[in-house]
Scaffold this motif. Structure first.
Motif, short mmCIF file in Angstrom:
data_model
loop_
_atom_site.label_atom_id
_atom_site.label_comp_id
_atom_site.label_asym_id
_atom_site.label_seq_id
_atom_site.Cartn_x
_atom_site.Cartn_y
_atom_site.Cartn_z
N LEU A 1 55.49 78.56 51.19
CA LEU A 1 54.44 77.85 51.93
C LEU A 1 54.28 76.43 51.37
O LEU A 1 54.08 75.48 52.13
CB LEU A 1 53.12 78.62 51.81
CG LEU A 1 51.99 78.09 52.70
CD1 LEU A 1 52.18 78.57 54.13
CD2 LEU A 1 50.63 78.52 52.18
N TYR B 1 57.96 76.83 57.14
CA TYR B 1 56.96 77.83 57.53
C TYR B 1 57.62 79.02 58.21
O TYR B 1 57.18 80.16 58.04
CB TYR B 1 55.91 77.20 58.46
CG TYR B 1 55.00 76.19 57.78
CD1 TYR B 1 54.50 76.41 56.51
CD2 TYR B 1 54.61 75.03 58.45
CE1 TYR B 1 53.65 75.49 55.90
CE2 TYR B 1 53.76 74.11 57.87
CZ TYR B 1 53.29 74.34 56.58
OH TYR B 1 52.45 73.43 56.00
N GLY C 1 50.48 81.59 56.71
CA GLY C 1 51.81 81.09 57.05
C GLY C 1 51.94 80.84 58.55
O GLY C 1 52.42 79.79 58.98
#
Lengths: 133, 330
Positions: free
Chosen positions: B241, B260, B273
């Motif tokens: 992330l 992502y 996320g």
């Protein structure tokens, strides 16, 4: 106090991991990208308030630094690399935390005491005394 | 004559009081034999890092001198005099730990705090990393705070080797080192380039240190640290992330989308996320995919995320140029 704080920090890290593993976040809705720090540490509820406090902290810290003889031109640079967490505790640290300095100005009264404790390896105040093992 | 006798008695009394006071420190500390990590490092034999440069300290200024040794070891050209302006506090006649850490960060180094045990310090030195330590050379009731750099040790000679004050490679008996280090809460850190994993590194403290780089604006250093963490510990969501968040902050939208996507494909139930993916997709004009990702974040965690993404007014890319998403909940 310092031990207590480091203990608390350990506890909070463990809590953060536990929270990450179990609940996967529960708090009010936020708009925007979720920061990496939030995944690492406990989610902080009101970031807006925090950034406001941060601004005030910064101003106060700057004033304290100047009062401690730091050059005005350097002040901004020095606080720039502090994280918000570090900044929050910085003012207190300026007043209380140990500041490494090396050995200076040993009071004559303590001379004898430290010579002996140095020889016993308990302290290391005088560079010219090697302790006896 | 009697005056001399009195003097002798006083000295004898002081000595015996000291001996009583110090019996607590009398037990000899022992050398650890197991390295702190499972690496094939041998800490039972001596190591000396002879390439760590030495800078003698001026009055009160062990902090800038020790920091200069740490920085120059990593190829950062930093003079003691210039570091004085960055970390020395004239009002305190000394340097705070936190300022050393912050200054190292400003040189794009990751500051990793070691666990408070000797084996971790020795393991780092054995792996080639000098260790910055704090010591209290006096007593708790009359502290003499000091910074020094551990550059070696030798169990056979029972010494820890430090660049300290004005002494290069000073050999301190283990007992003296442990007594003075323990009185400073065993504070020890390594300062390394972010693509270099400390020998004793563990995921959460390393990622926290990487995040400290991110929040202080050292984005490419932080990115390198997250990359290092992602390859060392692929099961840590923050590493993946984090890379996305850095790309997002740098407005590299396509990169952010890819990071992502990696994050949600590895951790499909991670609502944050999906949320972040939605924002990045929206920036790349993939509005319908963005809505789908946001919807997924809201399904996974409806208290935190609501299914309400601001529509991007700009161009809409055709669907075949946007990623296809698979939300784990329907």
């Amino acid at each position: 106090m310092k031990k207590m704080r480091s203990y608390l920090r350990q506890v909070s890290i463990v809590m953060a991991i536990l929270m990450t593993m179990t609940t996967l976040w529960s708090s009010s809705a936020v708009a925007g990208v979720v920061g990496t720090g939030e995944v690492l540490t406990e989610q902080r509820a009101d970031l807006d308030r925090e950034s406001l406090i941060n601004m005030l902290e910064k101003q106060e810290v700057k004033e304290v630094l100047v009062s401690m003889g730091v050059d005005q031109a350097q002040v901004e640079d020095r606080i720039q690399s502090l994280t918000p967490g570090e900044l929050a505790s910085f003012k207190q640290q300026l007043a209380e935390a140990p500041a490494g300095e090396g050995v200076v100005g040993v009071i004559v009264l303590f001379l004898l005491v430290f010579i002996i404790t140095d020889m016993l390896c308990a302290t290391n105040v005088f560079p010219f005394i090697n302790c006896i093992r | 004559m009697p005056a001399l006798a009195v003097k002798q008695q006083i000295i004898a009394a002081i000595t015996s009081i000291l001996v009583v006071l110090l019996t607590g420190c009398a037990s000899a500390p022992s050398w650890p034999t197991q390295p702190a990590s499972d690496q094939a490092l041998d800490i039972t034999k001596g190591h000396v890092l002879s390439d760590v440069p030495f800078f003698p300290q001026e009055r009160y200024q062990c902090g800038p001198a020790a920091l200069a040794m740490m920085l120059n070891t990593q190829g950062r050209d930093a003079k003691v005099e210039s570091l004085v302006h960055k970390v020395y506090l004239p009002g305190r006649e000394g340097t705070l730990q936190v300022e050393l850490v912050a200054a190292a960060r400003s040189y794009n180094l990751l500051v990793y705090p070691l666990k408070t045990q000797l084996s971790d310090v020795l393991t780092e030195v054995a792996a080639g990393n000098p260790v910055l330590v704090m010591q209290n050379l006096g007593f708790d009731w009359w502290p003499q705070w000091h910074f020094a750099v551990v550059i070696g040790f030798d169990p056979a000679l029972d010494v820890v080797i430090l660049h300290t004050d004005t002494r290069r490679a000073n050999q301190q008996p283990l007992r003296a080192f442990m007594n003075t280090w323990q009185r400073a809460d065993q504070w020890a850190v390594v300062m390394l380039p972010p693509d270099h994993l400390p020998a004793t590194a563990e995921p959460v403290p390393f990622l926290t240190a990487a995040n400290d780089l991110e929040v202080t604006g050292r984005l490419s250093a932080a990115d390198a640290a997250y990359r290092t963490a992602a390859s060392a510990w692929p099961a840590q969501p923050a590493a993946w992330l984090g890379r996305g968040n850095i790309a997002y902050q740098q407005e590299r939208w396509q990169d952010a989308v890819e990071h992502y996507q990696q994050t949600v494909s590895r951790f499909p139930s991670m609502a944050s996320g999906w949320n972040n993916l939605a924002y990045a997709l929206s920036e790349t004009s993939c509005q319908s995919a963005a809505n789908k990702a946001m919807d997924c974040a809201a399904r996974l965690d409806d208290e935190r995320f609501d299914d309400n993404l601001k529509a991007n007014d700009g161009v809409h890319r055709p669907a075949d140029q946007c990623p296809e998403l698979h939300c784990p909940v329907d």
